[in-house]
Design a protein around this motif. Sequence first.
Motif, PDB file in Angstrom:
ATOM      1  N   HIS A   1       1.017  -1.235  -0.079  1.00 19.09           N
ATOM      2  CA  HIS A   1      -0.010   0.092  -0.081  1.00 19.09           C
ATOM      3  C   HIS A   1       1.007   1.173   0.037  1.00 19.09           C
ATOM      4  O   HIS A   1       1.610   1.529   0.788  1.00 19.09           O
ATOM      5  N   ASN A   2       0.863   2.070  -1.009  1.00 16.37           N
ATOM      6  CA  ASN A   2       1.431   3.374  -1.059  1.00 16.37           C
ATOM      7  C   ASN A   2       0.840   4.388  -0.991  1.00 16.37           C
ATOM      8  O   ASN A   2       1.280   5.575  -1.587  1.00 16.37           O
ATOM      9  N   CYS A   3      -0.384   4.596  -0.356  1.00 20.97           N
ATOM     10  CA  CYS A   3      -1.277   5.746  -0.421  1.00 20.97           C
ATOM     11  C   CYS A   3      -2.010   5.898   0.924  1.00 20.97           C
ATOM     12  O   CYS A   3      -3.158   6.163   1.081  1.00 20.97           O
ATOM     13  N   ILE A   4      -1.003   5.662   1.934  1.00 14.33           N
ATOM     14  CA  ILE A   4      -1.542   6.016   3.295  1.00 14.33           C
ATOM     15  C   ILE A   4      -0.757   7.299   3.696  1.00 14.33           C
ATOM     16  O   ILE A   4       0.306   7.499   3.332  1.00 14.33           O
ATOM     17  N   HIS A   5      -1.827   8.240   4.266  1.00 12.25           N
ATOM     18  CA  HIS A   5      -1.319   9.688   4.606  1.00 12.25           C
ATOM     19  C   HIS A   5      -1.116   9.918   5.859  1.00 12.25           C
ATOM     20  O   HIS A   5      -1.991   9.319   6.940  1.00 12.25           O
ATOM     21  N   ILE A   6      -0.731  10.866   6.671  1.00 11.87           N
ATOM     22  CA  ILE A   6      -0.680  11.267   7.719  1.00 11.87           C
ATOM     23  C   ILE A   6      -1.794  12.450   8.220  1.00 11.87           C
ATOM     24  O   ILE A   6      -1.748  13.540   7.517  1.00 11.87           O
ATOM     25  N   ASP A   7      -2.762  12.020   9.168  1.00 14.87           N
ATOM     26  CA  ASP A   7      -3.556  13.113   9.428  1.00 14.87           C
ATOM     27  C   ASP A   7      -2.980  14.446   9.787  1.00 14.87           C
ATOM     28  O   ASP A   7      -2.053  14.581  10.642  1.00 14.87           O
ATOM     29  N   LYS A   8      -3.304  15.425   9.224  1.00 14.12           N
ATOM     30  CA  LYS A   8      -3.087  16.992   9.362  1.00 14.12           C
ATOM     31  C   LYS A   8      -2.729  17.398  10.798  1.00 14.12           C
ATOM     32  O   LYS A   8      -1.886  18.106  11.037  1.00 14.12           O
ATOM     33  N   THR A   9      -3.980  17.101  11.616  1.00 12.77           N
ATOM     34  CA  THR A   9      -4.010  17.626  12.826  1.00 12.77           C
ATOM     35  C   THR A   9      -3.975  16.311  14.110  1.00 12.77           C
ATOM     36  O   THR A   9      -4.131  16.741  15.161  1.00 12.77           O
ATOM     37  N   ASN A  10      -3.711  15.100  13.547  1.00 15.51           N
ATOM     38  CA  ASN A  10      -3.810  14.115  14.214  1.00 15.51           C
ATOM     39  C   ASN A  10      -5.118  13.551  14.876  1.00 15.51           C
ATOM     40  O   ASN A  10      -5.430  12.727  15.210  1.00 15.51           O
ATOM     41  N   ASN A  11      -6.229  14.397  14.438  1.00 16.32           N
ATOM     42  CA  ASN A  11      -7.632  14.117  14.657  1.00 16.32           C
ATOM     43  C   ASN A  11      -8.590  14.634  13.685  1.00 16.32           C
ATOM     44  O   ASN A  11      -9.843  14.418  13.571  1.00 16.32           O
ATOM     45  N   GLN A  12      -8.264  15.153  12.600  1.00 12.09           N
ATOM     46  CA  GLN A  12      -8.958  15.593  11.488  1.00 12.09           C
ATOM     47  C   GLN A  12      -9.978  14.639  10.814  1.00 12.09           C
ATOM     48  O   GLN A  12     -11.086  15.009  10.821  1.00 12.09           O
ATOM     49  N   ALA A  13      -9.443  13.672  10.585  1.00 11.05           N
ATOM     50  CA  ALA A  13     -10.154  12.739   9.865  1.00 11.05           C
ATOM     51  C   ALA A  13     -11.244  12.150  10.756  1.00 11.05           C
ATOM     52  O   ALA A  13     -12.489  11.864  10.227  1.00 11.05           O
TER      53      ALA A  13
END
Length: 226
Positions: A75-87
């Motif tokens: 899997h090459n399309c995992i991202h880091i949450d911008k605020t740690n709780n945005q999603a």
Amino acid sequence: MKDAYEKLFELVDRDLFFKNSIENIIYVENKLIASAWSKLKKDLLSNQPLIIRGYGRNSKNSELFLELYRVLFNHNCIHIDKTNNQAPTKILRNLTPYCKKAKNSNSTKTLIMNYQVSHLFGRTKNPLLFTSPWNIAYIPKYLDPFTGHESQGIHSTEFKNIFNQLIAKKFEPYIQDYHNFIDEHVFKDGKLDKAIKVVQLTSQYEDKVLQAFADDAKEQWTKIAF
């Protein structure tokens, strides 16, 4: 010893406080969970965009988990949450009648105050559970002293036991399905251990960071106790 919680429960009935507090937690309705959960599993296995919380101080070691999932799931399309709780916050806003902040004046959502977005079973570097709607809830902020890692004493322990048993029973079908999924795609033939080894051998981090990562990665994929 003087326990502040003992003083609190001289003022209010403890059992009633626990009962009413648990009833004030806001969950995603079960009928809305199934399709979102099914999509999450499919997305993980088909390289669709997913999100996790950052790893390490200021998320500086997040690449270790991103590389782990490249190896483990291709899997090459995992991202880091911008605020740690945005999603997770967006998921609760979309899947419940409530929100912490109105997006516009025409919003039909009921505004809530002094609630926090919490992960019921943790595992926020796990791309399935970070945004799983059965792992996210609005929890009254006044419960943080009883649910947080820093809370101590018999009252905190008893509340955690009651709460953990309740949510484990409430979401048992999804927990069982999650266990079946990771048995097949994470643990079978030692997949997770092998993937961790690959990351350790190919990364340029210090040994102590890589050892901590190995322990943390295993913790992120532990089964949920009932």
